[in-house]
Design an enzyme around this catalytic site. Structure first.
Site, PDB file in Angstrom:
ATOM      1  N   GLU A 129       0.822  -1.216   0.000  1.00 23.20           N
ATOM      2  CA  GLU A 129       0.000   0.000   0.000  1.00 23.20           C
ATOM      3  C   GLU A 129       0.858   1.270   0.000  1.00 23.20           C
ATOM      4  O   GLU A 129       0.544   2.249  -0.690  1.00 23.20           O
ATOM      5  CB  GLU A 129      -0.904   0.001   1.251  1.00 23.20           C
ATOM      6  N   LYS A 205       4.796   3.977  -9.983  1.00 20.44           N
ATOM      7  CA  LYS A 205       3.515   3.898  -9.267  1.00 20.44           C
ATOM      8  C   LYS A 205       2.359   3.654 -10.245  1.00 20.44           C
ATOM      9  O   LYS A 205       1.445   2.879  -9.956  1.00 20.44           O
ATOM     10  CB  LYS A 205       3.296   5.195  -8.478  1.00 20.44           C
TER      11      LYS A 205
HETATM   12  N1  HSE Z   1       9.748  10.282  -3.538  1.00 18.23           N
HETATM   13  C1  HSE Z   1       8.390   9.953  -3.409  1.00 18.23           C
HETATM   14  C2  HSE Z   1       7.559  11.217  -3.628  1.00 18.23           C
HETATM   15  C3  HSE Z   1       8.106   9.380  -2.052  1.00 18.23           C
HETATM   16  O1  HSE Z   1       8.133  12.313  -3.654  1.00 18.23           O
HETATM   17  O2  HSE Z   1       6.366  11.122  -3.788  1.00 18.23           O
HETATM   18  C4  HSE Z   1       6.773   8.703  -1.927  1.00 18.23           C
HETATM   19  O3  HSE Z   1       6.675   7.584  -2.755  1.00 18.23           O
END
Ligand code: HSE
Length: 436
Positions: A129, A205
């Protein structure tokens, strides 16, 4: 009831957040689980730096095997990040029959298939998650309460670092470099911040979101990816003038059996809810066939929010352990035999509106030649601004197009950029109007 023992690999920013949460909310968690969630070991190469968390004596170790081979530890949390040694450790934890919780989107976006297959063989959970949207419980919602839906679109602001930088540039006129430095100080950025600013983290993501939403394996290399490093204050200010804000947007669409999967700076209408997502906040907007549009919003980066998602996963596994059952849901929410093979739509075939900023030579006929090249490629102009004379050799000409095919736009720009009517490569930003 026996305590549930947890081992942590990686005691960086998020690891410290996990330890802090487990210590601070121990009673609260026990009240919900009915047993203690005990952080038995934390492995990291550096166990001397003060992380601001009072870890009990004997918990810290420099040897990952103290976590991976401890028979009492049933859940391993991987927060090392990156590919190796994280991948080997995760596979070893699975091999040893341990459930895994990870925030490692890079690892899963590239090696998810191998890791999920290993977990299936051992009937253990791999929950992740925290890998998408920080503390926002979006993956469990796709696998869980929204599981009955067929999704058609996903739009996401998924990188806190980029969103923080763009917000600072838009609202305060900040420069890129100091805004990035501040995001790093606040613990939002990846160890290698080029992953953030070049869109790589967002694409990692998006690959996970699309795999869960569309039941197909989308990996990082399937996704078209452009970051924010070439955005300028000039583009941000023109965007405002046209009624848009620029966001690094992750876009997924299912279109007649093909998937659009892209990450790039995108102009979105100033009055759309996604344009109000500022700072390190993230938001993900889906459309499902029965739920309709739904939007999740919350802290997308930072130690506390991410720790919340990690421990939520651990508690979920804890409930299964307490009930004496193995895993109930496959990592992507689809049974293996229900996974589909969908193709990715080539970028040349996407259709969008475009913002094009030309650096045109200040000579009679330059504008006509630009318009002519666009017209030759079948691209229709919606509006145009040419500002006053610049001090240099060129003047900015901004053209907003009607919907056009990416292939045609790139063809026209190749002609224009190779000509002597512009002094630099044209800036292109895609526009997304409907977000449905
Ligand atoms: N480096 C990522 C961001 C951290 O700035 O969203 C969270 O996944």
């Amino acid at each position: 009831m026996n305590d549930i023992k947890v081992g942590l690999l990686g005691f960086g920013t998020i690891g410290a957040g996990v330890a802090k949460l487990l210590l601070a909310n121990a009673e609260h968690i026990k009240g919900k689980l009915g047993t203690n969630l005990v952080l038995k070991r934390i492995a990291d190469l550096d166990i001397t730096t003060d992380r601001g968390v009072a870890v009990p004596e004997g918990v810290l170790t420099t040897r990952a095997d103290d976590v991976l081979t401890d028979p009492e530890i049933s859940v391993v949390i991987e927060l090392i990040g990156g590919y190796e040694p994280a991948k080997s450790f995760v596979l070893k934890a699975i091999e040893n029959g341990k459930h895994v919780v990870t925030a490692n989107k890079a690892l899963l976006a590239l090696h998810g298939q191998e890791i999920f297959a290993a977990a299936a063989r051992k009937n253990v959970e791999v929950l992740f998650e925290a890998s998408v949207g920080g503390g926002i419980p979006v993956l469990s919602a796709i696998r869980g309460n929204m599981a009955a839906n067929n999704f058609s679109t996903v739009f996401g602001i998924l990188n806190g670092t980029c969103n923080y930088i763009l917000t600072k540039m838009t609202e305060e006129g900040a420069d890129f470099a100091p805004a990035l430095k501040k995001a790093q100080e606040l613990g939002y950025a990846e160890a290698d911040p080029t992953f953030d600013i070049e869109g790589v983290d967002t694409a990692h993501k998006l690959s996970l979101l699309l795999s869960l939403c569309f039941g197909t394996r989308v990996t990082f290399s399937d996704i078209y990816c452009e970051g924010v490093s070439s955005l300028t204050a000039t583009d941000i200010s023109f965007a405002k003038e046209f009624g848009y804000r620029i966001k690094l947007l992750a876009i997924g669409k299912l279109d007649e059996g093909r998937i659009e999967a892209r990450v790039h700076p995108t102009m979105i209408p100033q009055n759309s809810p996604l344009s109000d997502v500022n700072g390190a906040f993230n938001a993900i907007r889906f459309t499902g066939d029965f739920i309709g549009p739904v939007m999740f919003y919350g802290r997308g980066a930072g130690m506390d929010a991410t720790a919340s998602a990690v421990i939520g996963d651990v508690m979920d596994i804890g409930r299964n352990l307490l009930a004496g059952i193995g895993r109930r849901t496959a990592p992507l929410g689809y049974l293996d035999e229900s996974m589909r093979t969908l193709t990715i739509k080539p970028m040349a075939e996407i259709v969008s509106k475009y913002y094009l900023r030309f650096s045109a030579v200040d000579q009679p006929g330059a504008l006509a030649k630009i318009a002519g090249a666009l017209g030759d490629a079948g691209i229709s102009i919606e509006s145009m601004i040419q500002t006053g004379r610049s001090t240099g050799d060129a003047v900015p000409v901004v053209i907003m197009t009607h919907e056009a095919g990416e292939g045609a736009v790139q063809k026209a720009l190749a002609v224009i950029d190779a000509s002597d009517i512009v002094t630099e490569k044209t800036h292109l930003i895609r526009i997304e109007e409907s977000l449905d």
